[in-house]
Design an enzyme around this catalytic site. Structure first.
Site, PDB file in Angstrom:
ATOM      1  N   TYR A  45      31.935  43.539   7.531  1.00 51.83           N
ATOM      2  CA  TYR A  45      31.614  43.783   8.936  1.00 51.83           C
ATOM      3  C   TYR A  45      32.822  43.494   9.832  1.00 51.83           C
ATOM      4  O   TYR A  45      33.162  44.287  10.717  1.00 51.83           O
ATOM      5  CB  TYR A  45      30.434  42.899   9.326  1.00 51.83           C
ATOM      6  CG  TYR A  45      29.896  43.103  10.715  1.00 51.83           C
ATOM      7  CD1 TYR A  45      29.106  44.209  11.025  1.00 51.83           C
ATOM      8  CD2 TYR A  45      30.153  42.174  11.716  1.00 51.83           C
ATOM      9  CE1 TYR A  45      28.586  44.387  12.293  1.00 51.83           C
ATOM     10  CE2 TYR A  45      29.635  42.339  12.995  1.00 51.83           C
ATOM     11  CZ  TYR A  45      28.849  43.447  13.270  1.00 51.83           C
ATOM     12  OH  TYR A  45      28.341  43.621  14.540  1.00 51.83           O
ATOM     13  N   LYS A  81      34.803  46.163  12.197  1.00 54.15           N
ATOM     14  CA  LYS A  81      34.861  45.970  13.645  1.00 54.15           C
ATOM     15  C   LYS A  81      36.293  45.766  14.138  1.00 54.15           C
ATOM     16  O   LYS A  81      36.629  46.178  15.259  1.00 54.15           O
ATOM     17  CB  LYS A  81      33.974  44.790  14.049  1.00 54.15           C
ATOM     18  CG  LYS A  81      32.478  45.036  13.824  1.00 54.15           C
ATOM     19  CD  LYS A  81      31.989  46.289  14.547  1.00 54.15           C
ATOM     20  CE  LYS A  81      30.485  46.448  14.471  1.00 54.15           C
ATOM     21  NZ  LYS A  81      30.004  47.658  15.185  1.00 54.15           N
TER      22      LYS A  81
END
Length: 248
Positions: free
Chosen positions: A157, A161
Site C-alpha cells: 500500500y 501511494k
C-alpha cells in the site's frame, strides 16, 4: 474560486461510498455533472447517485474495474460519450491488503499496485487526451500518509501511494503548459468503512497519535480535493489531511 463550474464534467473513481462519495457530493454541489465509478457495490453507487440528484445535481453511475487498463480507457470513453467532455478527474479507487512483508503473497502485492497505482496511470493517461484538446483539466489523486511515512504491514500500500505522488508530479510538469493541473491529497486516519471494522482499542490507539486528537471525516478530505480543483496556480503538490500527524 473565480471559475464557474456549472456544466463542467467530473469523474470520481471509487465514488460509491466513503471518501469517494463525499467527493462526488462536493463536486455536484458546485454545479458539475458527476460520473460515479464503482467496481462491485452497485447498491452503494445508486445511493450516491440518488443523494446527488436529491441535492439537484446531475450524475450517472458507471461500473468499471479501473485496475484493468482496458476498462479504465472504456470508463473515460463512456463519460465522453455521455456528456461530451471531461474536466475533472479524481483518482480515488483503492484497496488495502495489509500483512507483514514476509507473509505477503504475490497477489497481495500485485492487486494493490494494480488498483492503487496502475489505475491512476490508466485513468489519467486516458483523461488528459480530451483535457489537452480543451486546454483545461484538473486531476486530483488520493494517496495516503503511508506513502510519505511508510507503515509496517503496508509495504504494498505504501509503495503504491508513494508512486501516486511521484507519478502526479511528473504529470504536473508535462501538462502545465496545457492548463492542466495535477495534485494529490494524502489523508491520515479518516473514519471510513475500514476504521469501523477496527477494535475500539486499536482505533483509539491511533487517535492518540493525532495532534488534533480525533480521526478525520470523509467530508474534510473532500474539502481538500475541492480546494485543489479550484486552485488555478497550484500543481504538483501533495496536500496532507491528517490532523497534524505528519509535519514536515
Amino acid at each position: 474560486m473565480t471559475m464557474s463550474w456549472r456544466d463542467r464534467v467530473a469523474l470520481v473513481t471509487g465514488g460509491s461510498r466513503g471518501i469517494g462519495r463525499q467527493i462526488a457530493l462536493k463536486l455536484a454541489e458546485s454545479g458539475m455533472k458527476v460520473a460515479v465509478n464503482y467496481r462491485g457495490n452497485q447498491e452503494a453507487a445508486q445511493e450516491t447517485d440518488e443523494l446527488i440528484r436529491q441535492a439537484g445535481g446531475d450524475s450517472f453511475i458507471i461500473p468499471s474495474d479501473v485496475s484493468d487498463i482496458t476498462q479504465a480507457q472504456s470508463l473515460i470513453d463512456t463519460v465522453l460519450g455521455h456528456w461530451g467532455r471531461l474536466d475533472v478527474l479524481v483518482n480515488n479507487a483503492g484497496i488495502a491488503r495489509d500483512t507483514l512483508l514476509l507473509r505477503m503473497k504475490d497477489d497481495d502485492w500485485s492487486d494493490v499496485i494494480q488498483t492503487d497505482l496502475t489505475s491512476v496511470f490508466a485513468c489519467t493517461r486516458a483523461a488528459i487526451k480530451p483535457m489537452m484538446k480543451q486546454r483545461f483539466g484538473r486531476i486530483v489523486s488520493i494517496s495516503s500518509i503511508a506513502g510519505i511515512l511508510g507503515n509496517a504491514g503496508q509495504a504494498n500500500y505504501a509503495a503504491a501511494k508513494a508512486g501516486v505522488i511521484g507519478f502526479t508530479r511528473s504529470v504536473a510538469r508535462e501538462m502545465a503548459s496545457r492548463n492542466i493541473t495535477a495534485n494529490v491529497v494524502a489523508p491520515g486516519l479518516v473514519e471510513t468503512d475500514l476504521t469501523q471494522h477496527m477494535s475500539p482499542d486499536a482505533f483509539q490507539a491511533l487517535v492518540k497519535q493525532v495532534p488534533l486528537g480525533r480521526a478525520g471525516r470523509p467530508e474534510e478530505v473532500a474539502d481538500a480535493v475541492w480546494y485543489l480543483i479550484g486552485a488555478e496556480y497550484v500543481t504538483g503538490q501533495t496536500l496532507v489531511v491528517d490532523g497534524g500527524l505528519v509535519m514536515d
